[in-house]
Write an enzyme that holds these catalytic residues in place. Structure first.
Site, PDB file in Angstrom:
ATOM      1  N   ASP A  59       0.880  -1.169   0.000  1.00  0.00           N
ATOM      2  CA  ASP A  59       0.000   0.000   0.000  1.00  0.00           C
ATOM      3  C   ASP A  59       0.915   1.215   0.000  1.00  0.00           C
ATOM      4  OD1 ASP A  59      -2.416   1.506   0.202  1.00  0.00           O
ATOM      5  OD2 ASP A  59      -2.052   1.792   2.321  1.00  0.00           O
ATOM      6  N   SER A  60       0.333   2.401  -0.178  1.00  0.00           N
ATOM      7  CA  SER A  60       1.142   3.619  -0.121  1.00  0.00           C
ATOM      8  C   SER A  60       1.711   3.823   1.289  1.00  0.00           C
ATOM      9  CB  SER A  60       0.286   4.819  -0.499  1.00  0.00           C
ATOM     10  OG  SER A  60      -0.823   4.896   0.361  1.00  0.00           O
ATOM     11  N   TYR A 114      -0.922   8.138  -2.635  1.00  0.00           N
ATOM     12  CA  TYR A 114      -1.127   7.675  -4.000  1.00  0.00           C
ATOM     13  C   TYR A 114      -2.332   8.379  -4.643  1.00  0.00           C
ATOM     14  CZ  TYR A 114       1.967   3.475  -3.978  1.00  0.00           C
ATOM     15  OH  TYR A 114       3.031   2.602  -3.986  1.00  0.00           O
ATOM     16  N   GLY A 115      -3.266   8.824  -3.813  1.00  0.00           N
ATOM     17  CA  GLY A 115      -4.564   9.288  -4.297  1.00  0.00           C
ATOM     18  C   GLY A 115      -4.525  10.417  -5.305  1.00  0.00           C
ATOM     19  N   CYS A 134      -4.338  -1.862  -1.811  1.00  0.00           N
ATOM     20  CA  CYS A 134      -4.505  -0.431  -2.063  1.00  0.00           C
ATOM     21  C   CYS A 134      -5.470  -0.286  -3.234  1.00  0.00           C
ATOM     22  CB  CYS A 134      -3.156   0.189  -2.419  1.00  0.00           C
ATOM     23  SG  CYS A 134      -3.293   1.906  -2.934  1.00  0.00           S
ATOM     24  N   ASN A 135      -6.571   0.389  -2.992  1.00  0.00           N
ATOM     25  CA  ASN A 135      -7.572   0.570  -4.047  1.00  0.00           C
ATOM     26  C   ASN A 135      -7.016   1.378  -5.211  1.00  0.00           C
ATOM     27  OD1 ASN A 135     -10.546  -0.211  -2.890  1.00  0.00           O
ATOM     28  ND2 ASN A 135      -9.178   0.410  -1.254  1.00  0.00           N
ATOM     29  N   THR A 136      -6.241   2.425  -4.886  1.00  0.00           N
ATOM     30  CA  THR A 136      -5.747   3.335  -5.922  1.00  0.00           C
ATOM     31  C   THR A 136      -4.824   2.598  -6.889  1.00  0.00           C
ATOM     32  OG1 THR A 136      -5.881   5.089  -4.275  1.00  0.00           O
ATOM     33  CG2 THR A 136      -4.645   5.572  -6.275  1.00  0.00           C
ATOM     34  N   CYS A 158     -11.216   2.816  -0.017  1.00  0.00           N
ATOM     35  CA  CYS A 158      -9.830   3.200   0.272  1.00  0.00           C
ATOM     36  C   CYS A 158      -9.525   2.556   1.611  1.00  0.00           C
ATOM     37  CB  CYS A 158      -9.693   4.717   0.350  1.00  0.00           C
ATOM     38  SG  CYS A 158      -8.092   5.245   1.015  1.00  0.00           S
ATOM     39  N   THR A 159      -8.348   1.949   1.686  1.00  0.00           N
ATOM     40  CA  THR A 159      -8.045   1.137   2.880  1.00  0.00           C
ATOM     41  C   THR A 159      -7.989   1.949   4.178  1.00  0.00           C
ATOM     42  OG1 THR A 159      -5.745   1.335   2.224  1.00  0.00           O
ATOM     43  CG2 THR A 159      -6.873  -0.728   1.685  1.00  0.00           C
ATOM     44  N   HIS A 160      -7.878   3.261   4.061  1.00  0.00           N
ATOM     45  CA  HIS A 160      -7.880   4.096   5.275  1.00  0.00           C
ATOM     46  C   HIS A 160      -9.287   4.311   5.834  1.00  0.00           C
ATOM     47  CE1 HIS A 160      -3.864   5.196   3.933  1.00  0.00           C
ATOM     48  NE2 HIS A 160      -3.668   5.843   5.065  1.00  0.00           N
TER      49      HIS A 160
HETATM   50  N1  DGL Z   1      -4.729   3.345   0.811  1.00  0.00           N
HETATM   51  C1  DGL Z   1      -4.890   3.812  -0.522  1.00  0.00           C
HETATM   52  C2  DGL Z   1      -6.160   3.249  -1.170  1.00  0.00           C
HETATM   53  O1  DGL Z   1      -6.708   2.240  -0.737  1.00  0.00           O
HETATM   54  C3  DGL Z   1      -4.889   5.314  -0.699  1.00  0.00           C
HETATM   55  C4  DGL Z   1      -4.084   6.140   0.234  1.00  0.00           C
HETATM   56  C5  DGL Z   1      -3.290   7.195  -0.510  1.00  0.00           C
HETATM   57  O2  DGL Z   1      -3.870   8.126  -1.089  1.00  0.00           O
HETATM   58  O3  DGL Z   1      -2.074   7.026  -0.501  1.00  0.00           O
HETATM   59  O4  DGL Z   1      -6.606   3.788  -2.154  1.00  0.00           O
END
Ligand code: DGL
Length: 266
Positions: free
Chosen positions: A18-19, A50-51, A81-83, A191-193
């Protein structure tokens, strides 16, 4: 990947990336469900967030991490990571011999099969821009209508532990209100956050409205590893890596998963 020589492969580690610390929401779930797997986790802190990155940048980050994991002789890599799943997976998926599990594409089929009429998605700008959630959900359920909303302030709120600040609460409320205008049956936290914002989200909408894909994702990976004879009969080690700021990773990881040692900076 051929499964004929799985006896050699099943004891190899599974890599996650992930990022930053967000992917630990998937990782924590995975460790709970598959405690005998040897796991590696890479947080790309040098390039986070990453977003707001371009597709080419995200493909470059993913390749670098997948090359790193190739050197570690993994049996599979989990794109937690979704992105990265949205913007990089398609371009890299055929270039490695190990399995690659992207969070969005792995979960979409299961979520689409639940036959909801209207699905909302909260995600980063890059994920929303890709339209991958809409495409993947409609691939399995063409009748579903999908509304994707980007929440650029949510990753910093989680990373910096700003849950109780007035501005953070207002931001979450505004995005939830915007989403409720669409009257979704369910809203994917894409998004994983974002699952870490549940204490705020449930102030403005019922908790049952939200889907944290981590659970579906880990069940999917488990059954696919099993199907391919790749489950580890006895391991359980873990190792963490970052591309920058190991202290910051360890400190922020706490909300998601307790790690014992400082991650190795590579
Ligand atoms: N955790 C990343 C996701 O699932 C995004 C976090 C980021 O923007 O770095 O998309």
């Amino acid at each position: 990947m051929s499964t004929s020589n799985h006896n050699n492969l099943n004891s190899r580690p599974v890599g996650f990336f992930d990022s930053g610390v967000g992917g630990l929401s998937v990782y924590a779930r995975f460790k709970k469900v598959l405690p005998a797997e040897d796991c590696l986790y890479f947080g790309d802190l040098a390039n986070m967030p990453y977003g707001n990155k371009t597709k080419d940048e995200l493909i470059g980050f993913a390749r670098k991490i997948l090359d790193f994991y190739k050197g570690k002789k993994v049996k599979a890599v989990v794109i937690a990571c979704n992105t990265s799943s949205a913007q990089a997976y398609e371009s890299v998926k055929d270039d490695y011999e190990f399995k690659i599990y992207p969070i969005i594409q792995s979960c979409a089929k299961v979520i689409a099969s639940l036959n909801y009429e209207k699905i909302g998605v909260f995600a980063t700008e890059a994920t929303v821009k890709s339209g991958v959630y809409t495409r993947e959900l409609q691939k399995y359920n063409p009748a579903v209508s999908v509304n994707e909303i980007s929440c650029p302030n949510w990753v910093p709120i989680v990373e910096n532990n700003r849950y109780t600040e007035k501005l953070a609460m207002e931001d979450v409320k505004n995005q939830v209100d915007k989403m409720l205008e669409f009257s979704p049956d369910r809203v994917i936290l894409g998004c994983t956050h974002y699952p870490y914002l549940m204490s705020l989200l449930k102030e403005f909408a019922p908790e049952e409205l939200f889907i944290d894909p981590a659970e579906i994702f880990v069940d999917y990976i488990k059954s696919d590893l099993d199907k391919n004879g790749l489950l580890n009969p006895g391991g359980g080690s873990e190792e963490f890596f970052v591309s920058a700021n190991p202290e910051s990773f360890k400190a922020h990881a706490k909300i998601f998963y307790q790690i014992k040692n400082l991650p190795v900076c590579v």
